[in-house]
Design a protein around this motif. Sequence first.
Motif, PDB file in Angstrom:
ATOM      1  N   TYR A  70      41.267 -61.863 158.512  1.00 45.03           N
ATOM      2  CA  TYR A  70      42.252 -62.229 159.488  1.00 45.03           C
ATOM      3  C   TYR A  70      41.635 -61.940 160.815  1.00 45.03           C
ATOM      4  O   TYR A  70      40.387 -61.447 161.075  1.00 45.03           O
ATOM      5  N   ASP A  71      42.351 -62.384 161.483  1.00 49.57           N
ATOM      6  CA  ASP A  71      42.222 -62.605 163.291  1.00 49.57           C
ATOM      7  C   ASP A  71      41.117 -61.609 163.915  1.00 49.57           C
ATOM      8  O   ASP A  71      40.324 -61.861 164.240  1.00 49.57           O
ATOM      9  N   ASN A  72      41.536 -59.694 163.492  1.00 45.14           N
ATOM     10  CA  ASN A  72      40.263 -58.925 163.815  1.00 45.14           C
ATOM     11  C   ASN A  72      38.538 -58.679 163.388  1.00 45.14           C
ATOM     12  O   ASN A  72      38.271 -58.356 163.887  1.00 45.14           O
ATOM     13  N   GLU A  73      39.008 -59.416 161.901  1.00 41.32           N
ATOM     14  CA  GLU A  73      37.859 -59.584 161.186  1.00 41.32           C
ATOM     15  C   GLU A  73      36.943 -60.686 161.767  1.00 41.32           C
ATOM     16  O   GLU A  73      35.909 -60.764 161.545  1.00 41.32           O
ATOM     17  N   GLU A  76      33.413 -59.868 163.070  1.00 37.17           N
ATOM     18  CA  GLU A  76      32.190 -59.371 162.554  1.00 37.17           C
ATOM     19  C   GLU A  76      32.225 -60.149 161.302  1.00 37.17           C
ATOM     20  O   GLU A  76      30.887 -60.115 160.977  1.00 37.17           O
ATOM     21  N   ASN A 516      44.664 -66.656 159.245  1.00 41.16           N
ATOM     22  CA  ASN A 516      43.770 -66.200 160.697  1.00 41.16           C
ATOM     23  C   ASN A 516      43.692 -67.375 161.921  1.00 41.16           C
ATOM     24  O   ASN A 516      44.214 -68.873 160.847  1.00 41.16           O
ATOM     25  N   ARG A 517      43.918 -67.364 163.132  1.00 41.77           N
ATOM     26  CA  ARG A 517      43.793 -68.661 164.067  1.00 41.77           C
ATOM     27  C   ARG A 517      42.941 -69.760 163.366  1.00 41.77           C
ATOM     28  O   ARG A 517      43.296 -71.069 163.883  1.00 41.77           O
TER      29      ARG A 517
END
Length: 599
Positions: A70-73, A76, A516-517
């Motif tokens: 996902y984008d927020n990952e 990391e 994801n983007r």
Amino acid sequence: MGVIELLSPARDLAVGKAAIDNGADAVYIGAPAFGARRAAANSLRDIAELVEYAHRYYCRVFITFNTILYDNELPEAERLLRELYRIGVDALIVQDMGILRMDLPPFCLHASTQMHNYDMERIRFLDRLGFQRIVLARELSLEQIRDIRREVKAELEVFVHGALCVSLSGQCYLSQHLFGRSANRGECAQPCRMKWSVRDADGKVLVDDRYILSLKDLNLSAHLNDLVQAGVDSFKIEGRLKDAGYVANVTNYYAELLNGLPGVERVSSGRAITIFLSDPERSFNRGSSSYFFAGRQPGLVNPDTPKSMGKPIGTALQAKGNRLRVEAAEPLHNGDGLCYFLRGELRGIRVNNVQDGWLVCNETLDIQPGTRLFRNYDHDFVRQLEKGKSLRKIGIRMEASAEGGHLRLDVQDEDGNRAQVISGDAFPPAGNPSQRERLCAQLMKCGDTPYLCSGVDYREGETLFVPAAAANALRRKLLEKLDRVRAANRPVLSPMVENPGIPYPLPVDWRLNVSNRKAADFYRDHGVASPVPAFELKPAPGVHELMRTRYCILYELGRCRRDHKNADIRFPLYLCNAKHAFPLGFDCKECFMCILDKE
């Protein structure tokens, strides 16, 4: 014929070392995050230790970085990948194309089977894109593998043993739909191992509350030479949740089979020295099949249980209380675990002890004469695995000679690496010619090093009197130097270089698993105007295939629509349990079944 690789799973550091000690050329292991078995994550420190251990033997360590992100990952994930590069892992096994748009070190990349590497056009795309290796779908036949080998330059990796997913890998959304746990995120709840019923449109029951989707395990051990001749590069054992005993046993079994094939060379160094006789039936197994390797066949599922039944051991003759007499094919021992079917359910018992032909068990028995018994825990065999730790040794040969009173030692390993040392001290001539044999015998003792010396050749010339301590110190210095030479000469895999001019050749929908983007950017760069979001993000309107599988319930029931009219049932069929009824679709032209989400 090129060199081949036996690739084994590693749940953790101990299992990874057990795989290497028992003959694996490479291991695949999960990082702290983003692997397709979330329950098999490992610390960077443990991975670094495994890398160091593996590289002694020119073995490789691959990281399973094969979930969608996902984008927020993404930040990391990028930081973690840089750390993995720093500690020297050999390659990444990836699913998410967004990784190719990260600012990464020069990694060797393998295309995970989670990319759905079944369709020839997709496999060609991955090959032309630049992936060094493609992990092929388990559903492919030998003839399809041969065709792929003729079409692509990338290395080909094929599963040869272990559990099977009933769906095409990367194309199963049933767990996500039912439980919000995505198989593409390493969280599969395994609904295929649950009981299901099958009924037709009028409610007629074809299958009642059975494990109709629970496939037996894969076993291609009888077909290894066919795969070698077909040009397969890597032979993969499934099982990143399995323990060290399972991995040691199965790895050893396949290593010995591959070593016995004519003309086969392995990518790593050394051979396993074991005290047990490997036998996959003595470890976890659900029964086995060759799946679609030799074409479509019935009997792919065990509808009675998804659990390990172990090895057939015999039949019950008589039961009294907790005592059981058995006609057994092999001796049974104290501590064995047995199982049998009672009124359709698998039951297990433990053998406390064996007395005068009777098995004294841990509970009162309800077993009828003639009941088939299986041993799913072989106590003696497990003890052998636990106590008889295998050793892996690299073959070397030494040469000794006298040079002006100094002892010179030369060594060459099985890979052609050489090292040489000369003693700093001079030694007097030996008064007894037998000192030459004594010195050679002393030099051969490699102890707990990774080496096994096949012999020491003492050149013609003066025999020196070398004390044992001095010989040991010089041999230790020689082998440490060989360690450094081996490290400097260890083959290193080349990084992937993406070919930017390759258009994506297939129709596009949510099954591209774009979450994801950066993954969306990748596909746009390769000609996809509007990448569709992954099912895990937002299912698009309409009916979805929750699963596409080559396994077919109709074929398994002897009702293949190609040669059976099925006049007694009305389509569509439904896969049902107490809460759900999923329509089944049958693509008889291409020989696929699918489970749909329109209830």
